[in-house]
Design an enzyme around this catalytic site. Structure first.
Site, short mmCIF file in Angstrom:
data_model
loop_
_atom_site.label_atom_id
_atom_site.label_comp_id
_atom_site.label_asym_id
_atom_site.label_seq_id
_atom_site.Cartn_x
_atom_site.Cartn_y
_atom_site.Cartn_z
CG ASP A 245 1.65 2.26 -9.42
OD1 ASP A 245 2.62 2.73 -10.05
OD2 ASP A 245 1.02 1.24 -9.78
CD GLU A 282 2.79 5.94 -12.65
OE1 GLU A 282 3.54 5.64 -13.60
OE2 GLU A 282 2.37 5.10 -11.83
#
Length: 583
Positions: A245, A282
């Site tokens: 993330d 990401e």
């Protein structure tokens, strides 16, 4: 059993509280800040650590938290599970990913209930299920990004054994499992790590407060802590890959960055186990160095999400132009063409949203296409809208079919968000279950203020804490039996089958992708080897000059349509898509 804990905050005493009995631990003379002790224990035994006569806290490396992050830890014997299936050997290059939130994939919201539905995804042609975060957090409902125990599986989902059963079931169906992990912050409630040591630092500040300590004093052990948790998912649960993330939010100034260290450790584990592991980042940086191999000076992450492709596709489909969509919306078909051929729209160009230049070009000759993921929808891009509305709330079935075509036949590794394959009408909203009343109210007010500033009535913004907000977000599988959902599901299945059977659709050569488009007429066509893919996002029929060698054959079309005629013109109905071969 060996119990150990890194607790440099303890001045002179650390006690293991096991099944109601205290056992003083000893300092480890070879490791600064570590306390250890050998005490008999069995699977399921409850324990915690007390520092300097303070209250007992759960183990920072808890493998299980039966009563949540504020309760005692439980011993987990990972060797007790009898695995039935080996991990399938799947290449990222030929993968189709499916992002799934356990709590809303089924009404039950558990890993076992989700596992029972995996056959549907295997039948669709999905190769990897990407699970949103599973780490323990206070309460029952949530997205998972407020996790506070990076080694433990959220108990309401079923705990460690349920995750093993889920992975085992997926592997038995020939699918891999990817897990979303969060290293850039921990949740605001139930986080006990600061009581043990310098897990966070004021050296850097983030949107979530003090940064995870990756480069300040004490950071060697903190990095080892997060590296260990990442490898534990791959080793103990046989997870095949990790989605990382928001790596752009990792505050790390060391020469050997955490990401590079992690990618090296994952590659080493894969070699040791004879399995295939990969990392997907990401990143908001639009920087190809993230996925450049370490030997070539990159960080060695195996792939990264490409939000630029999403933004270009979203603006082309919807016409939206607010916020970061602004630059893409000026000429959306051109933006879409650029992201199909050059990956990043912002590759050193000026970003009006940021007020500066942004990004770096991708070397199309040396970078394989499977370094990037392409998608029309994700949990972020749906759930961070005021009402959590999917594309299906505003687009025709034909435009949804066009979106699927561009994602599933484009050069990047495709990813779907759960329910997208049938154009699910259910929203996917932002929901929480904070047990701290003040935090719950702050989140509720903050969410409403954020969207009120963009013109929404505060009364229209769903209350994240209301259980009905989660319930509205649960998939309704009965939709799949009705049109247009049934037709969209069949279209996704057909396109995924084409991806399996036509090597041109998994060709890693970015330089070989050729695109033509008409901004005003709103059509776009691209070539990959012998295949040509055309979409018409306009309402009116479009005449697209494809040319013809007399061997053109339709492989798939949303509306009944033939190959180009003798004049080489493809007459494509409005809001429609087609895949042809001229080989």
């Amino acid at each position: 059993m060996l119990f150990e804990v890194w607790a440099p905050s303890a001045r002179d005493r650390v006690v293991l509280a096991l099944n109601g009995t205290d056992h003083p631990l000893e300092r480890d003379s070879g490791r600064d800040g570590w306390w250890t002790g050998v005490v008999p224990a069995e699977d399921g035994d409850r324990y915690g650590f007390a520092l300097d006569h303070r209250p007992v806290l759960p183990d920072p490396r808890s493998r299980r938290l039966p009563d949540g992050p504020d309760g005692l830890s439980a011993v987990v014997d990972h060797s007790a599970y009898a695995w039935r299936h080996e991990s399938p050997r799947l290449r990222l290059r030929s993968s189709v990913l499916y992002e799934l939130h356990v709590g809303t994939f089924t009404p039950e919201g558990t890993l076992d209930a989700a596992a029972a539905r995996l056959g549907e995804l295997a039948g669709l042609g999905i190769t990897h299920v990407e699970l949103m975060p599973l780490c323990s957090f206070p309460g029952v409902r949530g997205w998972g990004y407020d996790g506070v125990a990076p080694w433990a599986v959220h108990e309401p989902y079923g705990g460690p054994e349920a995750l093993k059963r889920f992975v085992d079931t997926a592997h038995g169906l020939g699918m891999g499992v990817v897990l979303d992990v969060v290293h850039n912050h921990l949740g605001p409630s139930g986080n006990h790590l600061p009581s043990f040591g310098p897990y966070f630092t004021e050296t850097h500040h983030t949107p979530w407060g003090a940064a995870v300590n990756l480069d300040a004093p004490g950071s060697d052990e903190v990095r080892a802590y997060f590296l260990g948790s990442a490898l534990a998912w791959l080793r103990d649960y046989r997870i095949d890959g990790l989605r990382l993330d928001a790596v752009h939010a990792l505050a790390d100034t060391r020469a050997l960055t955490f990401l590079e260290e992690l990618s090296s450790a994952v590659d080493e584990l894969a070699k040791e186990q004879g399995r295939q592991h990969f990392l997907i980042a990401e990143s908001d940086l639009a920087d190809p160095r993230t996925t450049t191999p370490r030997a070539l000076g990159g960080l060695g992450v195996h792939a990264q999400w490409n939000d630029d492709f999403h933004h270009a596709l979203h603006t082309a489909l919807t016409g939206e132009s607010q916020g970061y969509y602004g630059d893409f919306a000026r000429a959306p078909m051109a933006a879409l063409a650029k992201t199909l051929t050059h990956v990043f729209f912002h590759d050193g160009t000026y970003s009006s949203f940021r007020g500066r230049r942004h990004g770096r070009p991708v070397d199309r000759e040396r970078t394989p296409a499977h370094r990037f993921l392409g998608y029309a929808q994700t949990h972020d891009q749906i759930g961070n809208r005021a009402l959590g509305d999917r594309l299906s709330a505003s687009l025709s079935p034909g435009l949804l079919a066009c979106a699927a075509t561009l994602v599933l036949t484009g050069p990047s590794v495709p990813m779907l968000f759960m329910g997208e394959e049938w154009g699910a009408a259910t929203p996917w909203q932002y929901f929480t279950d904070h047990t701290d009343p003040e935090l719950a109210e702050a989140v509720r007010r903050g969410r409403r203020r954020e969207f009120a500033a963009h013109g929404w009535s505060e009364d229209d913004v769903p209350d994240p804490q209301e259980p009905a907000t989660r319930d509205r977000s649960v998939l309704d599988r009965s939709e799949r039996e009705r049109d247009p959902h049934r037709r969209l599901l069949a279209w996704h299945r057909e396109l995924i089958a084409l991806r399996r059977t036509h090597p041109d659709l998994t060709d890693p050569d970015l330089g070989g992708v050729k695109v033509a488009f008409d901004e005003e007429a709103r059509w776009l066509v691209f070539r990959r080897g012998d295949l040509r893919v055309a979409v018409n996002l306009g309402k009116e029929s479009a005449a697209i000059p494809l040319g013809s060698n007399g061997r053109d054959r339709v492989l798939a079309s949303w509306e009944p349509i033939g190959a180009p005629g003798a004049d080489g013109m493809l007459r494509l109905p409005g809001e429609s898509a087609i895949v042809l071969t001229d080989g």
